[in-house]
Scaffold this active site. Structure first.
Site, mmCIF file in Angstrom:
data_model
loop_
_atom_site.group_PDB
_atom_site.id
_atom_site.type_symbol
_atom_site.label_atom_id
_atom_site.label_comp_id
_atom_site.label_asym_id
_atom_site.label_seq_id
_atom_site.Cartn_x
_atom_site.Cartn_y
_atom_site.Cartn_z
ATOM 1 N N ALA A 63 0.866 -1.174 0.000
ATOM 2 C CA ALA A 63 0.000 0.000 0.000
ATOM 3 C C ALA A 63 0.905 1.227 0.000
ATOM 4 O O ALA A 63 2.076 1.135 0.367
ATOM 5 C CB ALA A 63 -0.860 -0.009 1.251
ATOM 6 N N GLY A 102 0.462 -5.105 0.611
ATOM 7 C CA GLY A 102 -0.641 -5.040 -0.338
ATOM 8 C C GLY A 102 -0.261 -5.573 -1.715
ATOM 9 O O GLY A 102 -1.132 -6.018 -2.474
ATOM 10 N N GLU A 105 -0.634 -9.197 -1.404
ATOM 11 C CA GLU A 105 -2.074 -9.446 -1.269
ATOM 12 C C GLU A 105 -2.764 -9.356 -2.637
ATOM 13 O O GLU A 105 -3.667 -10.137 -2.937
ATOM 14 C CB GLU A 105 -2.691 -8.442 -0.281
ATOM 15 C CG GLU A 105 -2.230 -8.689 1.156
ATOM 16 C CD GLU A 105 -2.731 -7.639 2.128
ATOM 17 O OE1 GLU A 105 -2.403 -6.451 1.945
ATOM 18 O OE2 GLU A 105 -3.469 -8.004 3.066
ATOM 19 N N GLU A 125 3.873 -5.803 7.041
ATOM 20 C CA GLU A 125 3.065 -4.786 7.709
ATOM 21 C C GLU A 125 3.378 -4.662 9.188
ATOM 22 O O GLU A 125 3.351 -3.579 9.772
ATOM 23 C CB GLU A 125 1.570 -5.083 7.527
ATOM 24 C CG GLU A 125 1.013 -4.781 6.139
ATOM 25 C CD GLU A 125 1.170 -5.934 5.153
ATOM 26 O OE1 GLU A 125 1.978 -6.848 5.422
ATOM 27 O OE2 GLU A 125 0.492 -5.910 4.111
HETATM 28 C C1 3H9 Z 1 0.396 -2.399 3.412
HETATM 29 O O1 3H9 Z 1 0.629 -2.863 2.335
HETATM 30 C C2 3H9 Z 1 -0.953 -2.448 4.071
HETATM 31 C C3 3H9 Z 1 -1.912 -3.418 3.407
HETATM 32 O O2 3H9 Z 1 -1.760 -4.714 3.924
HETATM 33 C C4 3H9 Z 1 -3.336 -3.060 3.674
HETATM 34 C C5 3H9 Z 1 -3.818 -1.726 3.211
HETATM 35 C C6 3H9 Z 1 -5.285 -1.539 3.333
HETATM 36 N N1 3H9 Z 1 4.703 3.385 0.117
HETATM 37 O O3 3H9 Z 1 13.450 1.537 0.908
HETATM 38 P P1 3H9 Z 1 13.902 2.278 -0.288
HETATM 39 C C7 3H9 Z 1 9.558 4.662 -0.947
HETATM 40 S S1 3H9 Z 1 1.591 -1.593 4.296
HETATM 41 C C8 3H9 Z 1 5.243 4.567 -0.212
HETATM 42 O O4 3H9 Z 1 14.912 3.345 -0.104
HETATM 43 P P2 3H9 Z 1 14.995 -0.163 -1.342
HETATM 44 C C9 3H9 Z 1 10.613 5.004 0.095
HETATM 45 O O5 3H9 Z 1 10.110 5.891 1.058
HETATM 46 C C10 3H9 Z 1 3.002 -1.585 3.238
HETATM 47 N N2 3H9 Z 1 6.550 4.765 -0.445
HETATM 48 O O6 3H9 Z 1 14.392 1.294 -1.441
HETATM 49 C C11 3H9 Z 1 11.689 5.601 -0.761
HETATM 50 O O7 3H9 Z 1 11.296 6.922 -1.080
HETATM 51 P P3 3H9 Z 1 12.382 8.073 -1.253
HETATM 52 C C12 3H9 Z 1 3.694 -2.880 3.224
HETATM 53 C C13 3H9 Z 1 7.342 3.719 -0.339
HETATM 54 O O8 3H9 Z 1 15.241 -0.597 -2.718
HETATM 55 C C14 3H9 Z 1 11.604 4.769 -2.048
HETATM 56 O O9 3H9 Z 1 10.308 4.184 -2.052
HETATM 57 N N3 3H9 Z 1 4.923 -2.748 2.470
HETATM 58 C C15 3H9 Z 1 6.869 2.449 0.012
HETATM 59 O O10 3H9 Z 1 16.101 -0.198 -0.334
HETATM 60 C C16 3H9 Z 1 12.633 3.686 -2.133
HETATM 61 O O11 3H9 Z 1 12.582 2.888 -0.943
HETATM 62 C C17 3H9 Z 1 6.077 -2.429 3.070
HETATM 63 O O12 3H9 Z 1 6.165 -2.280 4.258
HETATM 64 C C18 3H9 Z 1 5.475 2.292 0.241
HETATM 65 N N4 3H9 Z 1 4.924 1.106 0.546
HETATM 66 O O13 3H9 Z 1 13.831 -1.053 -0.725
HETATM 67 C C19 3H9 Z 1 7.272 -2.287 2.166
HETATM 68 N N5 3H9 Z 1 7.908 1.574 0.053
HETATM 69 O O14 3H9 Z 1 13.227 7.641 -2.418
HETATM 70 C C20 3H9 Z 1 8.079 -1.095 2.556
HETATM 71 C C21 3H9 Z 1 8.992 2.288 -0.277
HETATM 72 O O15 3H9 Z 1 11.563 9.298 -1.494
HETATM 73 N N6 3H9 Z 1 9.175 -0.857 1.649
HETATM 74 N N7 3H9 Z 1 8.664 3.574 -0.510
HETATM 75 O O16 3H9 Z 1 13.129 8.097 0.043
HETATM 76 C C22 3H9 Z 1 10.342 -1.558 1.708
HETATM 77 O O17 3H9 Z 1 10.500 -2.497 2.474
HETATM 78 C C23 3H9 Z 1 11.452 -1.122 0.797
HETATM 79 O O18 3H9 Z 1 11.191 0.192 0.418
HETATM 80 C C24 3H9 Z 1 11.612 -1.978 -0.501
HETATM 81 C C25 3H9 Z 1 12.658 -1.290 -1.424
HETATM 82 C C26 3H9 Z 1 12.117 -3.366 -0.102
HETATM 83 C C27 3H9 Z 1 10.333 -2.072 -1.259
#
Ligand code: 3H9
Length: 697
Positions: A63, A102, A105, A125
């Protein structure tokens, strides 16, 4: 058609493509684009099978976290996924990079999943204080059974593609990097074989098999130990259990209720602040993104003690050759043996292979002369805290190291500018402050000197990433950000015991707040002699440093864990602190000598004095520009000192308490107790008068 989601057809495959950099997060635009593309695919008479694929570096990573806390715009994620699942044409999700939260999901709402072998999937999450809120807790267990679903959902750990295949999360894994090609080939196979839609919600085998199992009780009991103080892991178990006790639709409702509870919890706010703060710290104010970085191919470390050895391991782990210098052969041998033992222990736990132990050891060499540093790109000095010694070493390094080599100090308190002044290249001198144990703790406090060049700063920030640390850039002052605040807390904790609290009471208030250990257990870990010698140095320099009962401990050789007696006592081979009546006696004797009548100290006073003194100091640190933003302080404390991430760091925590409340108490302490540490920070006063928070700066 949306500009972030497109639909096109290739032969009999209708392709839905998401292109929303950087991580294809499910923003409102992506969700509505997906619904529109799905409708188009349904209507497209020539499309037999639909394929969901993403552009860029990853499948959907979850999400859009930036939308949390704002009113939700339709379509909601769960409803969107339901539409995918209800499609009358089979949908294939093609996964590359990371399918997270998400994102996974959404893939679980599709009917078939193919992944490239480098892909990973997960429901992280819980790390944000949440639970999967779009069907993850109901669909995943239908594929994997209860235990694996609970493991993935309560830890948030990722699973690689091959394991995901074994677990039934994906249906096929292919080598290669062309995700579109892989997806099209798999979708074509589904079309050719006339495979039907196959909805995860309809699968019941794994549900029936684990119904009434003890596994839920087992996970709850484990979480009581491992997730102390956390809210969402327990809710994750409740939600997964609902998949086994309720029909799918009702399970989804239960998941939504529990998700909402998590969303509204202060822990969610703290963890999401920490998530973004961790990413923000890499963007240093005034340091342009395109600043060139120097290549670091070979590193030198001075000192083979605990710190030097731990620092060296970071480079070997990242495949960078490192040479450690010591004064005497036996100290060097001992240091190298400790490193080997550490690696062997990690291998025994199955975290690395024996081959990796040898590979890493082969990258580490020892020397007794700085001559071997003539070709290194970076040297990190990690000797004990003596300015004279450090100046001497830096003078020698300046003579020996090649032009352009970076000279760094691991000092935790001393002036980088003064150290730099002992060289002809102050622009190449910087502080790289690691936290003990240096191969484990994630923080790297990067201390810029007045003359440190932008290139050297950028190289240090880049290097932190390469060795898997979180680098925080700070300015030069006594103790920098972390230790400057820690020392204030330490002095206050000692004073509270002088006045009548017990060390255990002080520590318990801090561990109840969520710290992994209290102030005094931490002193025992670091060594009581460290604080003692700092106080003695300051006394020698003529500063007014009041006497404390802890001086007595040091003078009696109670140096902490290393002597199995400090503020606590320790059993052989065990790090668990045990209260010691002998220490109570020493404290009582000290109070008597000082004419102090002990009084009852409340837990609330301990909390306020230990924590507000840090917040007040943090405000001064901001005011002086030592830290650029309050989030730099938050990350320093989360990754360097175990501040509970779910409280977002000390400055975020202060914002939640209310800066007016904190200022009022600080002013009161200043009146009652006096001392520079309680002089209210100008910035704190200013923010309160303007009704603003640290987070607004
Ligand atoms: C969810 O899904 C809830 C659902 O179950 C239900 C909903 C109803 N959103 O980490 P990085 C940005 S909760 C917005 O440096 P990497 C991050 O801020 C979500 N932005 O890169 C950064 O921005 P900036 C569950 C996001 O390659 C840029 O992307 N998902 C999101 O080292 C690059 O990120 C998670 O918890 C996001 N979801 O790692 C996953 N994710 O460049 C969270 C990232 O402006 N994300 N950004 O600073 C991660 O674990 C890592 O970002 C990922 C990439 C592994 C994807």
């Amino acid at each position: 058609m949306s500009d972030v989601v497109t639909y096109n057809r290739e032969g009999s495959i209708g392709v839905i493509t998401v292109n929303y950099p950087p991580v294809n997060a499910l923003s409102h635009g992506v969700r509505s684009g997906l619904v529109a593309a799905l409708e188009q695919g349904q209507k497209d008479a020539d499309a037999k099978v639909l394929l969901l694929v993403c552009e860029g570096r990853t499948f959907i990573a979850g999400a859009d976290i930036r939308e949390f806390g704002k009113p939700m715009q339709e379509p909601g994620l769960a409803a969107m996924i339901e539409q995918f699942e209800n499609s009358n044409k089979p949908i294939v999700a093609a996964i590359h990079g990371t399918a997270l939260g998400g994102g996974l999901e959404t893939a679980l709402g599709c009917h078939y999943r193919v992944a490239v072998s480098s892909a990973k999937v997960g429901l992280p999450e819980v790390k944000l204080g949440l639970l999967p809120g779009a069907g993850g807790t109901q669909r995943l267990p239908r594929l994997t059974g209860a235990r694996k679903a609970l493991e993935m959902i309560t830890t948030g750990e990722f699973v690689n593609a091959r394991d995901a295949l074994d677990l039934g999360i994906v249906d096929a894994v292919e080598d290669g990097t062309d995700i579109r090609g892989v997806g099209l080939a798999y979708a074509q196979k589904i079309a050719d074989e006339n495979k039907p839609v196959r909805r995860v919600r309809d699968l019941t085998d794994r549900i029936e098999a684990d119904k009434g199992s003890d596994v839920f009780g087992e996970f709850r009991a484990n979480l009581e130990k491992k997730a102390r103080g956390l809210f969402s892991p327990f809710k994750c178990v409740d939600a997964v259990e609902a998949a086994f006790n309720l029909p799918f639709e009702e399970g989804m409702k239960r998941e939504r209720e529990l998700f909402t509870e998590c969303m509204e919890s202060p822990q969610r706010a703290g963890l999401i602040h920490a998530f973004f703060a961790e990413r923000e710290v890499s963007k240093v104010k005034g340091l342009p993104k395109d600043t060139p970085v120097r290549e670091i191919k070979k590193v030198g470390v001075i000192g083979a003690g605990t710190m030097g050895g731990g620092i060296a391991m970071n480079f070997a782990n990242a495949g960078i050759p490192v040479t450690i210098a010591e004064v005497k052969q036996d100290a060097l041998d001992k240091g190298l043996a400790v490193i080997r033992r550490n690696y062997e222990n990690t291998a025994k736990k199955g975290r690395i292979t024996q081959a990796q132990v040898e590979e890493r050891m082969s990258l580490i060499s020892g020397t007794l002369t700085y001559d071997d540093f003539s070709d290194v790109d970076l040297v990190i000095e990690a000797v004990f805290e003596s300015m004279d010694l450090k100046k001497k070493i830096f003078g020698q390094l300046d003579q020996t190291c090649k032009p352009g080599a970076i000279l760094a100090s691991n000092t935790s308190t001393l002036s980088i500018d003064e150290i730099a002044a002992s060289t002809e290249r102050p622009q190449d001198v910087i502080g790289l402050h690691f936290f003990s144990p240096a191969n484990v703790m994630k923080l790297l406090e990067i201390v810029r000197g007045e003359k440190t060049s932008d290139e050297v700063k950028a190289t240090a920030m880049d290097l932190a990433k390469r060795i898997n640390k979180v680098g925080v850039m700070v300015g030069n002052c006594y103790g920098f950000v972390g230790n400057r605040m820690l020392h204030k807390r330490g002095a206050e904790a000692m004073a509270l015991v002088n006045e009548g609290a017990s060390p255990q009471q002080v520590d318990k208030v801090l561990t109840d707040l969520g710290f992994p250990m209290g102030q005094f257990a931490m002193s025992d870990l670091a060594g009581i002699d460290i604080g003692y010698s700092i106080r003695q140095e300051r006394r020698k320099a003529g500063e007014d440093v009041p006497a404390t009962w802890m001086d007595k401990l040091a003078e009696q050789g109670r140096l902490g864990q290393k002597t199995r007696a400090g503020v606590y006592k320790y059993e052989e081979g065990n790090r668990k602190p045990i209260p010691d009546p002998e220490v109570d006696r020493i404290i009582a004797e000290f109070r008597q000598e000082q004419g102090i009548t002990p009084r009852e100290v409340t837990d609330q006073e301990i909390l306020e004095r230990c924590m507000y003194v840090m917040v007040n100091e943090g405000a001064k640190i901001l005011e002086e520009g030592i830290a650029d933003r309050s989030l730099d302080i938050d990350i320093t404390w989360i990754y360097g000192y175990g501040f509970p991430a779910y409280r977002g760091g000390p400055m975020f925590w202060a914002d939640q308490i209310g800066l007016d409340v904190i200022l009022g108490t600080v002013e009161q302490f200043y009146d009652d107790l006096g001392g520079e540490q309680w002089k209210p920070a100008g910035l704190l006063q200013e923010l309160v008068s303007e009704g603003r928070k640290f987070g607004d700066l």
